[in-house]
Scaffold this active site. Sequence first.
Site, PDB file in Angstrom:
ATOM      1  N   GLU A  55      17.105  15.227  33.038  1.00 36.56           N
ATOM      2  CA  GLU A  55      17.258  15.658  34.510  1.00 36.56           C
ATOM      3  C   GLU A  55      18.853  15.542  34.955  1.00 36.56           C
ATOM      4  O   GLU A  55      19.286  16.572  35.516  1.00 36.56           O
ATOM      5  CB  GLU A  55      16.534  14.949  35.873  1.00 36.56           C
ATOM      6  CG  GLU A  55      15.049  14.898  35.630  1.00 36.56           C
ATOM      7  CD  GLU A  55      14.479  13.763  34.675  1.00 36.56           C
ATOM      8  OE1 GLU A  55      13.295  13.111  35.291  1.00 36.56           O
ATOM      9  OE2 GLU A  55      15.069  13.248  33.897  1.00 36.56           O
ATOM     10  N   THR A 164      -6.325   7.498  -4.323  1.00 31.23           N
ATOM     11  CA  THR A 164      -4.664   7.355  -3.911  1.00 31.23           C
ATOM     12  C   THR A 164      -3.711   6.924  -4.984  1.00 31.23           C
ATOM     13  O   THR A 164      -2.714   6.798  -4.850  1.00 31.23           O
ATOM     14  CB  THR A 164      -4.860   6.475  -2.669  1.00 31.23           C
ATOM     15  OG1 THR A 164      -5.113   5.151  -3.168  1.00 31.23           O
ATOM     16  CG2 THR A 164      -5.625   6.860  -1.428  1.00 31.23           C
ATOM     17  N   MET A 166      -4.114   5.575  -9.337  1.00 30.81           N
ATOM     18  CA  MET A 166      -4.730   5.272 -10.742  1.00 30.81           C
ATOM     19  C   MET A 166      -5.072   3.869 -10.628  1.00 30.81           C
ATOM     20  O   MET A 166      -4.727   2.996  -9.851  1.00 30.81           O
ATOM     21  CB  MET A 166      -3.916   5.632 -12.048  1.00 30.81           C
ATOM     22  CG  MET A 166      -3.338   7.162 -12.062  1.00 30.81           C
ATOM     23  SD  MET A 166      -4.698   8.402 -11.729  1.00 30.81           S
ATOM     24  CE  MET A 166      -5.514   8.264 -13.617  1.00 30.81           C
ATOM     25  N   SER A 171       0.914   5.752  -8.486  1.00 34.98           N
ATOM     26  CA  SER A 171       0.796   6.424  -7.498  1.00 34.98           C
ATOM     27  C   SER A 171       1.577   7.436  -7.439  1.00 34.98           C
ATOM     28  O   SER A 171       1.896   8.687  -6.395  1.00 34.98           O
ATOM     29  CB  SER A 171       0.538   5.806  -6.400  1.00 34.98           C
ATOM     30  OG  SER A 171       1.556   5.241  -5.841  1.00 34.98           O
ATOM     31  N   TRP A 173       3.972  10.940  -8.614  1.00 36.33           N
ATOM     32  CA  TRP A 173       3.728  11.520  -7.124  1.00 36.33           C
ATOM     33  C   TRP A 173       2.385  12.165  -7.169  1.00 36.33           C
ATOM     34  O   TRP A 173       2.111  12.894  -8.372  1.00 36.33           O
ATOM     35  CB  TRP A 173       5.030  12.125  -6.743  1.00 36.33           C
ATOM     36  CG  TRP A 173       6.152  11.422  -6.587  1.00 36.33           C
ATOM     37  CD1 TRP A 173       7.270  11.431  -7.651  1.00 36.33           C
ATOM     38  CD2 TRP A 173       6.645  10.536  -5.627  1.00 36.33           C
ATOM     39  NE1 TRP A 173       8.117  10.751  -7.270  1.00 36.33           N
ATOM     40  CE2 TRP A 173       7.686  10.152  -6.084  1.00 36.33           C
ATOM     41  CE3 TRP A 173       6.118  10.156  -4.545  1.00 36.33           C
ATOM     42  CZ2 TRP A 173       8.806   9.425  -5.221  1.00 36.33           C
ATOM     43  CZ3 TRP A 173       6.830   9.313  -3.464  1.00 36.33           C
ATOM     44  CH2 TRP A 173       8.119   9.018  -4.191  1.00 36.33           C
ATOM     45  N   ARG A 187       8.040   9.587   9.388  1.00 36.29           N
ATOM     46  CA  ARG A 187       8.704   8.192   9.500  1.00 36.29           C
ATOM     47  C   ARG A 187       9.573   8.330  10.769  1.00 36.29           C
ATOM     48  O   ARG A 187      10.054   7.528  11.207  1.00 36.29           O
ATOM     49  CB  ARG A 187       9.179   7.895   8.126  1.00 36.29           C
ATOM     50  CG  ARG A 187       8.371   7.540   7.031  1.00 36.29           C
ATOM     51  CD  ARG A 187       9.045   6.994   5.905  1.00 36.29           C
ATOM     52  NE  ARG A 187       8.166   6.868   4.681  1.00 36.29           N
ATOM     53  CZ  ARG A 187       8.797   6.252   3.560  1.00 36.29           C
ATOM     54  NH1 ARG A 187       9.972   6.151   3.439  1.00 36.29           N
ATOM     55  NH2 ARG A 187       7.950   5.904   2.618  1.00 36.29           N
ATOM     56  N   ASP A 203       4.855  -1.574  -5.475  1.00 35.86           N
ATOM     57  CA  ASP A 203       5.724  -0.426  -5.198  1.00 35.86           C
ATOM     58  C   ASP A 203       7.238  -0.714  -4.973  1.00 35.86           C
ATOM     59  O   ASP A 203       8.086   0.172  -5.213  1.00 35.86           O
ATOM     60  CB  ASP A 203       4.975   0.596  -4.390  1.00 35.86           C
ATOM     61  CG  ASP A 203       3.836   1.069  -4.775  1.00 35.86           C
ATOM     62  OD1 ASP A 203       3.541   1.088  -6.117  1.00 35.86           O
ATOM     63  OD2 ASP A 203       2.959   1.643  -4.010  1.00 35.86           O
ATOM     64  N   SER A 227       0.606 -12.697   4.715  1.00 33.11           N
ATOM     65  CA  SER A 227      -0.127 -13.926   5.339  1.00 33.11           C
ATOM     66  C   SER A 227       0.283 -15.090   4.431  1.00 33.11           C
ATOM     67  O   SER A 227       0.831 -16.107   5.159  1.00 33.11           O
ATOM     68  CB  SER A 227      -1.806 -13.911   5.341  1.00 33.11           C
ATOM     69  OG  SER A 227      -2.170 -12.741   6.101  1.00 33.11           O
TER      70      SER A 227
END
Length: 370
Positions: A55, A164, A166, A171, A173, A187, A203, A227
């Site tokens: 505004e 998602t 092997m 993974s 690509w 993201r 990864d 954890s």
Amino acid sequence: MTEANDTRHMARALQLAAYGLYTTDPNPRVGCVLVKDGTVIGEGWHARAGEPHAEVLALRAAGEAARSATAYVSLEPCAHHGRTPPCAEVLIAAGVSRVVVAMEDPNPQVIGQGLQMLREAGIATESGLLQSQAEALNPGFIKRMRTGRPFVRCKLAMSLDGRTAMASGESQWITGAAARADVHRLRARSSAMLTGIGTVLADDPLLNVRLDTDETVHQPLRVVLDSRLRMPVDARMLSLPGRTLVCCTEATDVEKIVTLTDAGAEVHCLPVENGHVSLVVLLDFLAGEGVNEVTVEAGATLNGALLQAGLVDEIIVYLAPLLMGDAARGLFHLPGLEKMDQRIKLQIVDVRAVGDDWRITAQPFRGTCQ
């Protein structure tokens, strides 16, 4: 002003608000259009927290011509003092005669107060024009204001046979370059990226935004659920600018906490539930950090736990035209689902091609499966 013109100008205000999709966090995305005698005399959109609101920028563009104009705003003008003065007061001082908003402020402590302030000053007000479109721009801010928790989005990539990664965990690509670029736009609009320690160990992801653009984008928080505090001190994300939060249980290794802190992490000990960090407490904690939208990029265990706990608001799956075989890994770990009446129903709200892949957007169905 006719209804058609009102709709057109509000649509423009929403378009302006979307310019802040990657930058306004933790503030909402807001746009404003000032119209007088059928002519647009000023426009503005909020870019970053602490900077002028939509505004104010529209009024600056209009100058003295703002007197007796109509303001179209995608979110109710604020009525409280924050980093900037209340926009309702600014509109009153400028002498506008009418204010049309797409939706009221969702904060239960302030909802309607901006409109009330305007009405008490003799300004005509209307609310609800293109409200659903306005809500779609700020799902995280709205949910945090209404429930005290952020909007949770699970992002996954899978093959045509629902895999998602092997069996080995490989993974990269599954999807093509266009889909991966689209993920970075997801993201960029997120307040936080959430993953589990298993994904970090497998990864070593960065979880940052990498877009081929000259524009400055907001880098989300990086949050790791860990954890037992197995986070490597040489994890790549710890070398990046910005904050990396490692969330562990209360009974943890003090020496490891010090080591991780020295490496650049923020370690937060949270309550335990079923031997792991409580997901409900985690989301409450992130809301307290000003997190509006959480995008989850994790394995089947964390995705499944969030889904079974009823904490997922949206699922985005990138579907690649390939097959990965029976031994490959699935999307969600969902123990206990043995009968059809236990299945989790989803509502697909959008399907579109992204390069050679397909992006499917779905929401958990909150009713009863039939």
